[in-house]
Design an enzyme around this catalytic site. Sequence first.
Site, PDB file in Angstrom:
ATOM      1  N   SER A  63      33.620  42.378  41.723  1.00 30.19           N
ATOM      2  CA  SER A  63      34.255  42.009  40.456  1.00 30.19           C
ATOM      3  C   SER A  63      34.400  43.249  39.584  1.00 30.19           C
ATOM      4  O   SER A  63      33.965  44.337  39.951  1.00 30.19           O
ATOM      5  CB  SER A  63      33.429  40.949  39.735  1.00 30.19           C
ATOM      6  OG  SER A  63      32.287  41.566  39.177  1.00 30.19           O
ATOM      7  N   LYS A  64      34.983  43.025  38.416  1.00 29.97           N
ATOM      8  CA  LYS A  64      35.262  44.143  37.500  1.00 29.97           C
ATOM      9  C   LYS A  64      34.031  44.983  37.196  1.00 29.97           C
ATOM     10  O   LYS A  64      34.125  46.180  36.972  1.00 29.97           O
ATOM     11  CB  LYS A  64      35.807  43.595  36.184  1.00 29.97           C
ATOM     12  CG  LYS A  64      37.269  43.238  36.240  1.00 29.97           C
ATOM     13  CD  LYS A  64      37.856  43.257  34.835  1.00 29.97           C
ATOM     14  CE  LYS A  64      39.325  42.941  34.839  1.00 29.97           C
ATOM     15  NZ  LYS A  64      39.645  41.530  34.994  1.00 29.97           N
TER      16      LYS A  64
END
Length: 494
Positions: free
Chosen positions: A253-254
Amino acid sequence: MRNIRVRFAPSPTGALHIGGARTALYNWLFARQQGGKFILRIEDTDFRRSREDSAQGIVEGLSWLGLDWDEGPDIGGPLGPYRQSERGDIYSHYLQELLDSGRAYYCFCTPEDLQKEREEAAQEKRDYKYGGRCRALKPEEASEMLQAGKPAVIRLKVPLDGNTIVPDLIRGDVSFSNALFDDFIIAKSDGWPTYNFAVVVDDFSMQISHVLRAEEHLSNTPRQLLIYRALGFKEPSFAHLSMILAPDRSKLSKRHGAISVQEFKNQGYLPEALVNYLALLGWSTGKDIDIWNREEMMREFSLEHISKSPAIYDLEKLAWMNGQYMMRLDIENLMTLLAPQARQRGWLNEDNSDYFQQAVELVRNRAKTRDELLDALGYFFEEVKQYDEKGVKKHFGQQKASTMLSEVLEIVSNMGSFSAAELEEAFRQRAQELEIKAADLIHPTRLALSGRTATPGLFELMEVLGQEKCISRLEKALVFIAQLTTHGPEGPNH
Ligand code: GLU
């Protein structure tokens, strides 16, 4: 042997992530190697979440990576349209076929009906599946309700027993019990098909031979096979690419850093490096080679060598690889890569491109990415505003620092020409006269001129900076050191 036709079918609901880019790349490599076709299809029937700018971004990302397509929304092709939102008639045609043959049926159950079923399932502690109430509706009853304007979805009649086997080219046969599935929805009440139905109709009518896509779709594939069989369509081959996980094996994820192609582009990564990195993220020839150019990858690529286990995302490896590609760039291309940011910062203009080039040549091997390289170039174009703290303690803190820099200032001021070789000679000679090590002169000088403790060779750096800048920075450092003694060890840095 049938024609190889593969596709990349993104939903334009966000950026092109590295997972998507890898899927596109493997499809592209496979198509190019086999002399087949690579097709781009935009899956935009989720009207609430699809966005035009996202479709645009994905197209730009693919183009930047050099993954060109043979048929697609922008260039057309014989089996288009290539945007699902423009294919409504085709889906309606096949939905009608399934309704007519009795393989699908209208379902009029309301959200409240379904909610009740769900609650019953929860009470009885079983997984929820649609109970199939409308399966038993007669066609006349259904058309009456339709005519009365009752909203309806269309459901597929799923076999109640048996298994559906997904023959996967990477993981072998994967078997799913049909009892897992209910009569799932293939068209929503607005008439548009769901993902599983649209994808089958599209892959069939675009004559896709191989579906290579992310593992997260593996659980959709048996449903899609049921649709292929209901429609009597020939099935393509399937290969599901393993996940890309974060270094701690959690979902990527980010928070794990840059994960979209656009971010890497913005940071000045080289598309070739990203392509090379993504190619090896889940595929390996068994050869101990990291750097592959496109032709070599195309030649060597094979579905058999795609890994079954998840790939681990490693930004350091990517940066390293980018560095390898940066090293191979000729100076013109490297200048082009740096130019937009350098101009913006006021570092590059018509009059100083020679100076700029010399500075770049000096520091280029110290950086793995464009942004690192820009960082390494800073002191050639801007005054030193801060000195590295550890460096100050080590090289400016000592009593003799000011003596050393005064000596250097004198050497530098008296130089006629200002070449690295002459500077080195002068430093060595002065060190001998003073009976000190040349390093005692070199370290504080480096800190004075760059603010840093690590730079390329000091004498080359001085030659590029030039006499004037060297003198003014040495003078400034002497003032700083003088203040250090009045301000105490914390220094005027604070
Ligand atoms: N549109 C789907 C997605 O973006 C991919 C569909 C497919 O490859 O079958 O995840």
